[in-house]
Design a protein around this motif. Structure first.
Motif, PDB file in Angstrom:
ATOM      1  N   SER A   1       0.839  -1.305  -0.054  1.00  0.00           N
ATOM      2  CA  SER A   1       0.335  -0.205   0.233  1.00  0.00           C
ATOM      3  C   SER A   1       0.733   1.584  -0.158  1.00  0.00           C
ATOM      4  O   SER A   1       1.282   1.508   0.624  1.00  0.00           O
ATOM      5  N   LYS A   2       0.126   2.370  -0.726  1.00  0.00           N
ATOM      6  CA  LYS A   2       1.380   3.700  -0.509  1.00  0.00           C
ATOM      7  C   LYS A   2       0.406   4.522   0.588  1.00  0.00           C
ATOM      8  O   LYS A   2       1.134   5.440   0.735  1.00  0.00           O
ATOM      9  N   PHE A   3      -0.404   4.271   1.169  1.00  0.00           N
ATOM     10  CA  PHE A   3      -1.111   4.988   2.198  1.00  0.00           C
ATOM     11  C   PHE A   3      -0.234   4.482   3.737  1.00  0.00           C
ATOM     12  O   PHE A   3      -0.323   3.176   3.843  1.00  0.00           O
ATOM     13  N   LEU A   4      -0.642   5.127   4.449  1.00  0.00           N
ATOM     14  CA  LEU A   4      -0.270   4.847   6.358  1.00  0.00           C
ATOM     15  C   LEU A   4      -1.719   5.241   6.622  1.00  0.00           C
ATOM     16  O   LEU A   4      -2.386   6.137   6.717  1.00  0.00           O
ATOM     17  N   VAL A   5      -2.581   4.010   7.322  1.00  0.00           N
ATOM     18  CA  VAL A   5      -3.794   4.292   8.648  1.00  0.00           C
ATOM     19  C   VAL A   5      -3.018   4.560  10.271  1.00  0.00           C
ATOM     20  O   VAL A   5      -2.472   3.662   9.823  1.00  0.00           O
ATOM     21  N   TYR A   6      -3.222   5.418  10.603  1.00  0.00           N
ATOM     22  CA  TYR A   6      -2.956   5.568  11.423  1.00  0.00           C
ATOM     23  C   TYR A   6      -4.521   5.877  12.189  1.00  0.00           C
ATOM     24  O   TYR A   6      -5.478   6.713  11.650  1.00  0.00           O
ATOM     25  N   GLY A   7      -4.017   6.212  13.523  1.00  0.00           N
ATOM     26  CA  GLY A   7      -5.109   6.324  14.399  1.00  0.00           C
ATOM     27  C   GLY A   7      -4.846   7.451  15.951  1.00  0.00           C
ATOM     28  O   GLY A   7      -3.325   7.261  16.244  1.00  0.00           O
ATOM     29  N   LEU A   8      -5.280   8.786  15.889  1.00  0.00           N
ATOM     30  CA  LEU A   8      -5.061   9.456  17.368  1.00  0.00           C
ATOM     31  C   LEU A   8      -5.545   9.001  18.635  1.00  0.00           C
ATOM     32  O   LEU A   8      -7.083   8.953  18.893  1.00  0.00           O
ATOM     33  N   ILE A   9      -4.783   9.203  19.401  1.00  0.00           N
ATOM     34  CA  ILE A   9      -5.554   8.119  20.900  1.00  0.00           C
ATOM     35  C   ILE A   9      -6.199   8.888  21.964  1.00  0.00           C
ATOM     36  O   ILE A   9      -4.898  10.090  21.934  1.00  0.00           O
ATOM     37  N   ASP A  10      -7.236   9.407  22.746  1.00  0.00           N
ATOM     38  CA  ASP A  10      -7.462  10.379  23.619  1.00  0.00           C
ATOM     39  C   ASP A  10      -6.299   9.804  25.140  1.00  0.00           C
ATOM     40  O   ASP A  10      -6.615   8.835  25.245  1.00  0.00           O
ATOM     41  N   PRO A  11      -5.297  10.301  25.558  1.00  0.00           N
ATOM     42  CA  PRO A  11      -4.319   9.575  26.716  1.00  0.00           C
ATOM     43  C   PRO A  11      -5.349   9.902  27.644  1.00  0.00           C
ATOM     44  O   PRO A  11      -4.734   9.384  28.707  1.00  0.00           O
ATOM     45  N   ARG A  12      -6.425  10.385  27.884  1.00  0.00           N
ATOM     46  CA  ARG A  12      -6.818  10.816  28.833  1.00  0.00           C
ATOM     47  C   ARG A  12      -7.989   9.752  29.089  1.00  0.00           C
ATOM     48  O   ARG A  12      -7.952   8.718  30.772  1.00  0.00           O
ATOM     49  N   ASN A  13      -7.865   8.396  28.752  1.00  0.00           N
ATOM     50  CA  ASN A  13      -8.983   7.320  28.502  1.00  0.00           C
ATOM     51  C   ASN A  13      -8.884   6.170  27.275  1.00  0.00           C
ATOM     52  O   ASN A  13      -9.111   4.980  27.345  1.00  0.00           O
ATOM     53  N   ASP A  14      -7.755   6.660  26.830  1.00  0.00           N
ATOM     54  CA  ASP A  14      -7.215   5.198  25.790  1.00  0.00           C
ATOM     55  C   ASP A  14      -7.762   4.898  24.574  1.00  0.00           C
ATOM     56  O   ASP A  14      -8.498   3.872  24.181  1.00  0.00           O
TER      57      ASP A  14
ATOM     58  N   ARG B   1      -9.953   8.464  18.873  1.00  0.00           N
ATOM     59  CA  ARG B   1     -10.854   9.519  18.653  1.00  0.00           C
ATOM     60  C   ARG B   1     -10.943   9.826  17.215  1.00  0.00           C
ATOM     61  O   ARG B   1     -11.658  10.932  17.109  1.00  0.00           O
ATOM     62  N   TYR B   2      -9.292   9.724  16.484  1.00  0.00           N
ATOM     63  CA  TYR B   2      -9.610   9.540  15.118  1.00  0.00           C
ATOM     64  C   TYR B   2      -8.996   8.792  14.199  1.00  0.00           C
ATOM     65  O   TYR B   2      -7.938   8.201  14.316  1.00  0.00           O
ATOM     66  N   ILE B   3      -9.269   7.997  13.291  1.00  0.00           N
ATOM     67  CA  ILE B   3      -8.572   7.499  12.131  1.00  0.00           C
ATOM     68  C   ILE B   3      -8.384   8.566  11.397  1.00  0.00           C
ATOM     69  O   ILE B   3      -9.328   9.054  10.212  1.00  0.00           O
ATOM     70  N   GLY B   4      -6.991   8.227   9.846  1.00  0.00           N
ATOM     71  CA  GLY B   4      -6.972   9.252   9.140  1.00  0.00           C
ATOM     72  C   GLY B   4      -5.985   8.269   8.177  1.00  0.00           C
ATOM     73  O   GLY B   4      -5.859   7.423   8.725  1.00  0.00           O
ATOM     74  N   LYS B   5      -5.588   8.871   7.224  1.00  0.00           N
ATOM     75  CA  LYS B   5      -4.646   8.302   5.893  1.00  0.00           C
ATOM     76  C   LYS B   5      -3.762   9.133   5.931  1.00  0.00           C
ATOM     77  O   LYS B   5      -3.909  10.592   5.289  1.00  0.00           O
ATOM     78  N   SER B   6      -2.778   8.305   5.308  1.00  0.00           N
ATOM     79  CA  SER B   6      -1.609   9.551   4.780  1.00  0.00           C
ATOM     80  C   SER B   6      -0.855   9.226   3.765  1.00  0.00           C
ATOM     81  O   SER B   6      -0.695   8.004   3.830  1.00  0.00           O
TER      82      SER B   6
ATOM     83  N   ILE C   1      -2.291  10.470  21.573  1.00  0.00           N
ATOM     84  CA  ILE C   1      -1.206   9.698  21.003  1.00  0.00           C
ATOM     85  C   ILE C   1      -1.404   8.802  19.439  1.00  0.00           C
ATOM     86  O   ILE C   1      -2.433   8.341  19.357  1.00  0.00           O
ATOM     87  N   ILE C   2      -0.123   8.931  18.541  1.00  0.00           N
ATOM     88  CA  ILE C   2      -0.414   8.109  17.306  1.00  0.00           C
ATOM     89  C   ILE C   2      -0.207   7.390  17.881  1.00  0.00           C
ATOM     90  O   ILE C   2       1.303   6.456  18.004  1.00  0.00           O
ATOM     91  N   VAL C   3      -0.963   5.923  17.135  1.00  0.00           N
ATOM     92  CA  VAL C   3      -0.558   4.562  16.277  1.00  0.00           C
ATOM     93  C   VAL C   3      -0.820   4.210  15.022  1.00  0.00           C
ATOM     94  O   VAL C   3      -1.642   5.120  13.992  1.00  0.00           O
ATOM     95  N   ILE C   4      -0.294   3.595  14.401  1.00  0.00           N
ATOM     96  CA  ILE C   4      -0.427   3.080  13.143  1.00  0.00           C
ATOM     97  C   ILE C   4      -1.756   1.789  12.570  1.00  0.00           C
ATOM     98  O   ILE C   4      -0.923   0.838  13.386  1.00  0.00           O
ATOM     99  N   LEU C   5      -2.100   1.626  11.947  1.00  0.00           N
ATOM    100  CA  LEU C   5      -3.149   0.972  12.295  1.00  0.00           C
ATOM    101  C   LEU C   5      -3.022   0.053  10.677  1.00  0.00           C
ATOM    102  O   LEU C   5      -2.836  -1.109  11.036  1.00  0.00           O
TER     103      LEU C   5
END
Length: 64
Positions: free
Chosen positions: A4-17, A20-25, A60-64
């Motif tokens: 894949s030419k894309f990276l799918v990532y998520g943004l996690i709320d550090p207060r409650n894990d 909260r957001y999924i993006g593509k780059s 928190i940024i995670v790669i999905l």
């Protein structure tokens, strides 16, 4: 197997894990890091990021 030419990532709320957001780059982690700093009040994500910023924390940024 296709690469894949894309990276799918998520943004996690550090207060409650909660995811909260999924993006593509197509620019790797640069987009994920920039996305986490978009402090725009006009969107749900922007308001959430402003809340975190006001508390002095970042998502928190995670790669999905």
């Amino acid at each position: 197997m296709t690469v894949s030419k894309f990276l799918v990532y998520g943004l996690i709320d550090p207060r409650n894990d909660q995811l909260r957001y999924i993006g593509k780059s197509c620019k790797g982690m640069r987009r994920a890091r920039a996305s986490s700093k978009e402090l725009k009040e006009k969107t749900h994500k922007g308001r959430w990021l402003l809340q975190l910023n006001d508390l002095g924390i970042a998502p928190i940024i995670v790669i999905l």
